[in-house]
Design a protein around this motif. Structure first.
Motif, PDB file in Angstrom:
ATOM      1  N   ILE A   1       0.824  -1.219   0.000  1.00  0.00           N
ATOM      2  CA  ILE A   1       0.000   0.000   0.000  1.00  0.00           C
ATOM      3  C   ILE A   1       0.852   1.260   0.000  1.00  0.00           C
ATOM      4  CG2 ILE A   1      -2.007  -1.082   1.069  1.00  0.00           C
ATOM      5  CD1 ILE A   1      -1.111   0.188   3.728  1.00  0.00           C
ATOM      6  N   ASP A   2       2.152   1.157   0.335  1.00  0.00           N
ATOM      7  CA  ASP A   2       2.977   2.362   0.299  1.00  0.00           C
ATOM      8  C   ASP A   2       3.273   2.812  -1.132  1.00  0.00           C
ATOM      9  OD1 ASP A   2       4.999   0.648  -0.568  1.00  0.00           O
ATOM     10  OD2 ASP A   2       6.353   1.062   1.117  1.00  0.00           O
ATOM     11  N   LEU A   3       2.831   2.028  -2.111  1.00  0.00           N
ATOM     12  CA  LEU A   3       2.952   2.438  -3.516  1.00  0.00           C
ATOM     13  C   LEU A   3       1.772   3.284  -3.980  1.00  0.00           C
ATOM     14  CD1 LEU A   3       4.177  -0.968  -4.959  1.00  0.00           C
ATOM     15  CD2 LEU A   3       5.488   1.162  -5.032  1.00  0.00           C
ATOM     16  N   ASN A   4       0.746   3.391  -3.163  1.00  0.00           N
ATOM     17  CA  ASN A   4      -0.483   4.075  -3.591  1.00  0.00           C
ATOM     18  C   ASN A   4      -0.252   5.525  -3.990  1.00  0.00           C
ATOM     19  OD1 ASN A   4      -1.903   1.749  -3.230  1.00  0.00           O
ATOM     20  ND2 ASN A   4      -3.068   2.432  -1.453  1.00  0.00           N
ATOM     21  N   ASP A   5       0.735   6.177  -3.391  1.00  0.00           N
ATOM     22  CA  ASP A   5       1.021   7.575  -3.717  1.00  0.00           C
ATOM     23  C   ASP A   5       2.080   7.722  -4.801  1.00  0.00           C
ATOM     24  OD1 ASP A   5      -0.817   8.559  -1.821  1.00  0.00           O
ATOM     25  OD2 ASP A   5       0.659   8.391  -0.205  1.00  0.00           O
ATOM     26  N   ASN A   6       2.555   6.611  -5.326  1.00  0.00           N
ATOM     27  CA  ASN A   6       3.543   6.655  -6.400  1.00  0.00           C
ATOM     28  C   ASN A   6       2.826   7.033  -7.704  1.00  0.00           C
ATOM     29  OD1 ASN A   6       5.298   5.910  -8.574  1.00  0.00           O
ATOM     30  ND2 ASN A   6       6.411   4.533  -7.213  1.00  0.00           N
ATOM     31  N   PRO A   7       3.207   8.137  -8.343  1.00  0.00           N
ATOM     32  CA  PRO A   7       2.494   8.557  -9.566  1.00  0.00           C
ATOM     33  C   PRO A   7       2.618   7.569 -10.717  1.00  0.00           C
ATOM     34  CG  PRO A   7       4.498   9.847  -9.253  1.00  0.00           C
ATOM     35  CD  PRO A   7       4.308   9.049  -7.997  1.00  0.00           C
ATOM     36  N   ASN A   8       3.585   6.658 -10.618  1.00  0.00           N
ATOM     37  CA  ASN A   8       3.762   5.662 -11.672  1.00  0.00           C
ATOM     38  C   ASN A   8       2.944   4.401 -11.446  1.00  0.00           C
ATOM     39  OD1 ASN A   8       5.734   7.168 -13.220  1.00  0.00           O
ATOM     40  ND2 ASN A   8       7.162   6.766 -11.543  1.00  0.00           N
ATOM     41  N   LEU A   9       2.201   4.350 -10.341  1.00  0.00           N
ATOM     42  CA  LEU A   9       1.273   3.246 -10.124  1.00  0.00           C
ATOM     43  C   LEU A   9       0.046   3.487 -11.006  1.00  0.00           C
ATOM     44  CD1 LEU A   9       0.638   0.663  -8.407  1.00  0.00           C
ATOM     45  CD2 LEU A   9      -0.677   2.181  -6.913  1.00  0.00           C
ATOM     46  N   ALA A  10      -0.092   2.681 -12.041  1.00  0.00           N
ATOM     47  CA  ALA A  10      -1.107   2.942 -13.068  1.00  0.00           C
ATOM     48  C   ALA A  10      -2.348   2.078 -12.923  1.00  0.00           C
ATOM     49  CB  ALA A  10      -0.502   2.733 -14.451  1.00  0.00           C
ATOM     50  N   ILE A  11      -2.489   1.336 -11.825  1.00  0.00           N
ATOM     51  CA  ILE A  11      -3.566   0.347 -11.748  1.00  0.00           C
ATOM     52  C   ILE A  11      -4.961   0.968 -11.783  1.00  0.00           C
ATOM     53  CG2 ILE A  11      -2.113  -1.371 -10.620  1.00  0.00           C
ATOM     54  CD1 ILE A  11      -3.463  -0.708  -7.970  1.00  0.00           C
ATOM     55  N   PHE A  12      -5.104   2.167 -11.246  1.00  0.00           N
ATOM     56  CA  PHE A  12      -6.426   2.795 -11.253  1.00  0.00           C
ATOM     57  C   PHE A  12      -6.733   3.374 -12.637  1.00  0.00           C
ATOM     58  CE2 PHE A  12      -4.691   3.206  -6.877  1.00  0.00           C
ATOM     59  CZ  PHE A  12      -5.494   2.247  -6.295  1.00  0.00           C
ATOM     60  N   ARG A  13      -5.732   3.921 -13.293  1.00  0.00           N
ATOM     61  CA  ARG A  13      -5.903   4.383 -14.680  1.00  0.00           C
ATOM     62  C   ARG A  13      -6.150   3.182 -15.593  1.00  0.00           C
ATOM     63  NH1 ARG A  13      -1.523   7.407 -12.707  1.00  0.00           N
ATOM     64  NH2 ARG A  13       0.073   6.239 -13.842  1.00  0.00           N
ATOM     65  N   GLN A  14      -5.484   2.091 -15.310  1.00  0.00           N
ATOM     66  CA  GLN A  14      -5.672   0.846 -16.048  1.00  0.00           C
ATOM     67  C   GLN A  14      -7.125   0.367 -15.962  1.00  0.00           C
ATOM     68  OE1 GLN A  14      -2.923  -2.029 -14.495  1.00  0.00           O
ATOM     69  NE2 GLN A  14      -3.427  -3.623 -15.961  1.00  0.00           N
ATOM     70  N   THR A  15      -7.684   0.445 -14.771  1.00  0.00           N
ATOM     71  CA  THR A  15      -9.098   0.065 -14.572  1.00  0.00           C
ATOM     72  C   THR A  15     -10.030   0.963 -15.363  1.00  0.00           C
ATOM     73  OG1 THR A  15      -8.562  -0.736 -12.347  1.00  0.00           O
ATOM     74  CG2 THR A  15     -10.870  -0.326 -12.841  1.00  0.00           C
ATOM     75  N   ASP A  16      -9.763   2.256 -15.338  1.00  0.00           N
ATOM     76  CA  ASP A  16     -10.584   3.212 -16.096  1.00  0.00           C
ATOM     77  C   ASP A  16     -10.512   2.900 -17.588  1.00  0.00           C
ATOM     78  OD1 ASP A  16     -11.303   4.513 -13.789  1.00  0.00           O
ATOM     79  OD2 ASP A  16      -9.841   6.123 -14.004  1.00  0.00           O
ATOM     80  N   ASN A  17      -9.335   2.535 -18.061  1.00  0.00           N
ATOM     81  CA  ASN A  17      -9.184   2.214 -19.480  1.00  0.00           C
ATOM     82  C   ASN A  17     -10.002   0.980 -19.870  1.00  0.00           C
ATOM     83  OD1 ASN A  17      -7.379   4.315 -19.828  1.00  0.00           O
ATOM     84  ND2 ASN A  17      -5.574   3.041 -19.539  1.00  0.00           N
ATOM     85  N   GLY A  18     -10.264   0.103 -18.910  1.00  0.00           N
ATOM     86  CA  GLY A  18     -11.077  -1.067 -19.177  1.00  0.00           C
ATOM     87  C   GLY A  18     -12.503  -0.722 -19.572  1.00  0.00           C
ATOM     88  N   VAL A  19     -13.021   0.381 -19.027  1.00  0.00           N
ATOM     89  CA  VAL A  19     -14.372   0.822 -19.388  1.00  0.00           C
ATOM     90  C   VAL A  19     -14.405   1.183 -20.859  1.00  0.00           C
ATOM     91  CG1 VAL A  19     -16.176   2.521 -18.945  1.00  0.00           C
ATOM     92  CG2 VAL A  19     -14.814   1.633 -17.039  1.00  0.00           C
ATOM     93  N   LEU A  20     -13.375   1.890 -21.339  1.00  0.00           N
ATOM     94  CA  LEU A  20     -13.323   2.310 -22.741  1.00  0.00           C
ATOM     95  C   LEU A  20     -13.141   1.122 -23.678  1.00  0.00           C
ATOM     96  CD1 LEU A  20     -10.901   5.354 -22.340  1.00  0.00           C
ATOM     97  CD2 LEU A  20     -13.360   5.462 -22.655  1.00  0.00           C
ATOM     98  N   ILE A  21     -12.205   0.259 -23.339  1.00  0.00           N
ATOM     99  CA  ILE A  21     -11.864  -0.830 -24.253  1.00  0.00           C
ATOM    100  C   ILE A  21     -12.949  -1.906 -24.304  1.00  0.00           C
ATOM    101  CG2 ILE A  21     -10.226  -2.707 -24.675  1.00  0.00           C
ATOM    102  CD1 ILE A  21      -9.162   0.064 -25.361  1.00  0.00           C
ATOM    103  N   ARG A  22     -13.477  -2.259 -23.148  1.00  0.00           N
ATOM    104  CA  ARG A  22     -14.470  -3.320 -23.112  1.00  0.00           C
ATOM    105  C   ARG A  22     -15.821  -2.848 -23.644  1.00  0.00           C
ATOM    106  NH1 ARG A  22     -11.880  -5.309 -17.649  1.00  0.00           N
ATOM    107  NH2 ARG A  22     -10.821  -7.184 -18.378  1.00  0.00           N
TER     108      ARG A  22
END
Length: 204
Positions: free
Chosen positions: A183-204
């Motif tokens: 969880i200490d990675l949550n503030d890392n700007p290079n953690l893309a997992i939440f942007r990755q999830t958002d992209n799933g809405v567009l692609i799927r």
């Protein structure tokens, strides 16, 4: 669109019906829709660094044997040029030979390691996966692999390049004994997992 727990179930269904069937994940076999959104995410994340899918350096980490998202992503990335794959896993959870052979046949470089630190140092993308305990013949066997490759901010800072992007097909296992992304990675700007999830809405 079909999602099924058994490997090969979607292929079997497609042979029985006259309509198109979209594979949304079948057992430990494939997950094409996840791979498409991952590919889109990689391209979008690296665009600001003036990098693309050709010459990509990607580290695939964790359960590569049962990780169906990894399998489909490898097949897609094999279509590009000069991709460097760093495969980081315990030997027992290594990428199945059919996918490894496809990567090599396409002319890409492959590095295989069971050591996290040595496998992530020269990557543009870290693609971290959880231990797929539900895929193991004996779920208790999965316990010895949980948390084995745990990425945290300290490891990231010491061993990764400053702009290395962190991805994960989710769900992320946040249990104390299994957390593959601290969880200490949550503030890392290079953690893309939440942007990755958002992209799933567009692609799927």
């Amino acid at each position: 669109t079909v999602r099924h727990g058994d490997s090969g179930a979607v292929q079997l269904l497609s042979e029985k019906v006259t309509c198109s069937v979209i594979n949304a994940g079948d057992g430990s076999h494939e997950h094409p829709s996840q791979a498409l959104l991952d590919l889109y995410t990689i391209r979008k994340e690296l665009d600001s660094q003036h990098k693309g899918l050709d010459n990509l350096r990607i580290a695939l980490i964790g359960d590569l044997r049962y990780g169906r998202a990894v399998h489909s992503l490898c097949k897609l990335l094999s279509l590009y040029k000069n991709v460097h794959f760093s495969l980081v896993s315990p030997p027992e959870l290594a990428l199945p030979e059919e996918y490894l052979e496809q990567i090599r046949r396409a002319g890409h470089e492959v590095q295989i390691s069971s050591d996290l630190q040595s496998g992530i140092g020269a990557a543009d993308i870290l693609y971290v996966t959880r231990t797929q305990e539900e895929r193991f013949p004996d779920p208790a066997e999965a316990d010895k692999y949980k948390g084995l490759f745990r990425l945290n901010q300290s490891i990231y800072t010491e061993f990764c390049e400053p702009n290395t992007v962190i991805m994960h097909p989710l769900p992320r296992d946040s249990r104390a004994n299994a957390s593959e992304l601290d969880i200490d990675l949550n503030d890392n700007p290079n953690l893309a997992i939440f942007r990755q999830t958002d992209n799933g809405v567009l692609i799927r």
